[in-house]
Structures are given as C-alpha cells and as structure tokens.
Design a protein around this motif. Sequence first.
Motif, mmCIF file in Angstrom:
data_model
loop_
_atom_site.group_PDB
_atom_site.id
_atom_site.type_symbol
_atom_site.label_atom_id
_atom_site.label_comp_id
_atom_site.label_asym_id
_atom_site.label_seq_id
_atom_site.Cartn_x
_atom_site.Cartn_y
_atom_site.Cartn_z
ATOM 1 N N PRO A 294 1.085 -1.449 -0.131
ATOM 2 C CA PRO A 294 -0.167 -0.066 0.050
ATOM 3 C C PRO A 294 0.735 1.104 -0.013
ATOM 4 O O PRO A 294 0.329 2.389 -0.433
ATOM 5 N N ASP A 295 2.120 1.185 0.467
ATOM 6 C CA ASP A 295 3.021 2.536 0.607
ATOM 7 C C ASP A 295 3.960 2.675 -0.618
ATOM 8 O O ASP A 295 4.877 3.309 -0.569
ATOM 9 N N GLU A 296 3.749 1.832 -1.686
ATOM 10 C CA GLU A 296 4.541 1.950 -2.894
ATOM 11 C C GLU A 296 3.812 1.825 -4.331
ATOM 12 O O GLU A 296 2.606 1.261 -3.978
ATOM 13 N N CYS A 297 4.370 2.200 -5.325
ATOM 14 C CA CYS A 297 3.741 2.086 -6.608
ATOM 15 C C CYS A 297 4.864 2.539 -7.579
ATOM 16 O O CYS A 297 6.050 2.767 -7.365
ATOM 17 N N TYR A 298 4.487 2.048 -8.921
ATOM 18 C CA TYR A 298 5.264 1.953 -9.853
ATOM 19 C C TYR A 298 4.792 2.950 -11.022
ATOM 20 O O TYR A 298 3.656 2.922 -11.203
ATOM 21 N N LYS A 299 5.709 3.667 -11.775
ATOM 22 C CA LYS A 299 5.232 4.688 -12.822
ATOM 23 C C LYS A 299 6.405 4.499 -13.761
ATOM 24 O O LYS A 299 7.634 4.089 -13.711
ATOM 25 N N VAL A 300 5.759 4.872 -15.023
ATOM 26 C CA VAL A 300 6.701 4.811 -16.169
ATOM 27 C C VAL A 300 6.883 6.196 -16.550
ATOM 28 O O VAL A 300 5.967 6.849 -16.822
ATOM 29 N N PHE A 301 8.022 6.838 -16.648
ATOM 30 C CA PHE A 301 8.225 8.095 -17.210
ATOM 31 C C PHE A 301 9.120 8.244 -18.482
ATOM 32 O O PHE A 301 10.043 7.578 -18.713
ATOM 33 N N TYR A 302 8.389 8.815 -19.539
ATOM 34 C CA TYR A 302 8.854 9.060 -20.629
ATOM 35 C C TYR A 302 9.730 10.441 -20.830
ATOM 36 O O TYR A 302 8.884 11.512 -20.803
ATOM 37 N N LEU A 303 10.720 10.286 -20.589
ATOM 38 C CA LEU A 303 11.876 11.373 -20.314
ATOM 39 C C LEU A 303 12.098 11.939 -21.663
ATOM 40 O O LEU A 303 13.274 11.326 -22.451
#
Length: 391
Positions: free
Chosen positions: A110-119
């Motif tokens: 619950p205290d973590e998540c993932y994201k994809v950053f298109y830099l």
Amino acid sequence: MSTPVQIPSDEPAVPAIPVEVTETDPIPDQPIPEKKYGPYLVSDRRPIFQYSVVRNLFLQSLPEYLVDQNEFNTQYFSKNFGLMLYTDDDQPDWKAFADKVNELNENAEPDECYKVFYLARHGQGPHNEAIEQYTQAVWETKIGMQKEYKGLRLGPDPDLTDKGKNEALSIGNIWKTQLQHHSLFEAGALPQKFYASPFTRALRTLELTWQDIVLDLPDAPRVKIRENLRETIGYHWCDQRGVMKEVKEVFPWIDLEDGMHDEDKIWTETREDERCGSMDNRLREVIDDIFMEDGETFISITAHSGCLRCVMRVVGHRIFGLYTSRMIPIVVKAKLLPEFKDKVKLPERVTGLPYNYTPKNYESLKRKEFDGTPPPTNGTKKVQVDGVDKH
C-alpha cells in the motif's frame, strides 16, 4: 509470448528491482511542509519517497558496461525506445511491457507504486547550435551571456532551430510507428499525463512530437507546467524563461502550476551549481508530487538535459545523457519513507486514457531524415550494443 533480450552469461545478472536506497533519518511528527521557492527554487521540504529503478526492461537502464549512451544515441532510431521485450517474431512487445508494469503495481504494498516516465529532451535550440559551432568553452566564456551572437537569437527563451523542429517531428514519427505497427496503443502504454518545462523550446518539442497524435484530439489532455522542470538557472540568457502570459498564447493547451509568476523572477546573473544539490532538491519535489498526486502510471515529461539528469539521479537511474530531442522511458518504484507511511495515502491507480485516441492511417510513417540520420526501413533493425544482442 515475449522473449526478453539475454544478457551475456559471463556478466552478472541485473536484478529487476535493486536494493532500495538508504532511508533518511527520522524527522519530527509534523505535516509535510509547503513548497518554498528560494532564489534557485531550493525547497526545504524533506524527501517523501525512497526511489529505485526497474532495470531489466529498457536498454538505457542497464549498466554502462553493457550499454554505452553515445552508441545508443547514435543508433537511436532502430531501438524502439530501448525496449528489451520482443515477441517470437522479433517485434517489440509493448503488451508484455505494460503487463509487467501492471503486475508490479498489483503486487505492490500500500505504501509503494510504480510509474513509467517518458523522459524527453527538447530539440536543438540556437544555444545548442552555438555550442556545436563554437565549442562549450567558448560558449561558457564568451557567448552564453549574450542575447544574440552572429545571427543566433540566444535568449531569453529561444525557440527551436529548424533542425530542432525536424528532430521533434522525427520522434513523433517513432511514436506513430510504435502505435501503428507495434501495438503500443493496444498495450495501453501511451502517456496518460503530460508534464513540461515552461520554456518555449520544450513546449515546441512536445507540440511537434504529439500534435497529430494526441494534441489535436477534441478531448486532448492539458499539459501541466512545472517551474521546477526548468533547466539550470541563471547566467545564460537561454535559461531565462519568457513571460507566461505570452507563452500561453502560443501554447494554449498548457496549464500553469498554482502561484507561478508571469515574469521570470528566479533567473539571475549567477549560475545555479548542480553540485550543491539545489537542482536535485527541486526535481525530487516534482517527482514526489507526481507520485503523491497522480494515479496515472504512464507519465510524459518534456524538459532539458540538466533537468533530466537530475531526475535520473534522484530516482537512482544511471545518468544517461540524451542528444537533443531524444526520449527514453524509465520505470521507477516509489516507496513512502517510514515517517510518511501513515500521513500520505497514495492515490488510487488510474487505468485507461483520459482522452479518446483511435489509431489513424497516417499518410506516411517513414521517419524524416535530419542531420544525416537515415530513416529505418521497417521500424526495427537488429544491432549489437556492447555485447547485448538487440533489435
């Protein structure tokens, strides 16, 4: 079925999720401080997350001894943004990629998540052209503090050169190829949210990249402007931004962050020193806010070389230098620091696109030539990168 690229057996395997960075010292029980902007946007807000990077999905996230950044940049147009997952018929497998990211989020605590950053770095500006013509040393000692030099308008807030505009169009054509031929749309890997620097060169790059993919849709998303996404502050006239009222007239699809001044009140004749940590602090604040406020997984960020270098450093990614107008995806894990675990509730995950996109039959998906870079024949090309057999 997806077939990942095999790392040579004589090299140590790269873990998907490396050991987390060391936690910061506990802080007193208090609310998260409001953002404070000093002369260089230095925030005294403490870090809220510890970050790490998933390293086995994209070439650019592998160690330097496996993938050289200059070779990657040179062969960029054959790399499908560096994706390492391929189908049995050697096509980039965006579905396997999106499934992997979704699986990571579904299994996250619950205290973590993932994201994809298109830099994405902006295309060539006149200041980049000046550096190429006259060298970095001459730029720093003679040219950078001038508003114009030998026909080049260097600032404030210069637009792209013609070459820079072609570069941005070419990146848009790569997106089109991935959408049309490699199922990126069906996989659900299009950006759900767009962030950008307030500078014209970044916004022009974003416009030319996305104008006939997303920005021309009736329900096109707004692009969120963050002041902290600007380049190293001060000294060079190219790094003084424009008047935002005027910028917004040129790019009406942007939304300015709350409290943003119309005129640039931050630029000074002294240079922000990246080594003192102010840039890392201000970029960490942007990334912290994105994880705290956005439930979307796929995030586009269009900015500058120094800015993106700091983003990579903040999240624990290798420092991967990008040529003008290049874009790389990175996958980032955020975990709330223990002192914020009971104070911050991560937003509910948002699935799907907030705009109605339908793949189009583009008249031409061939990437335009610029700067001597030939367009690939069919979207993929097998190349050898420092021992990694890669398409």
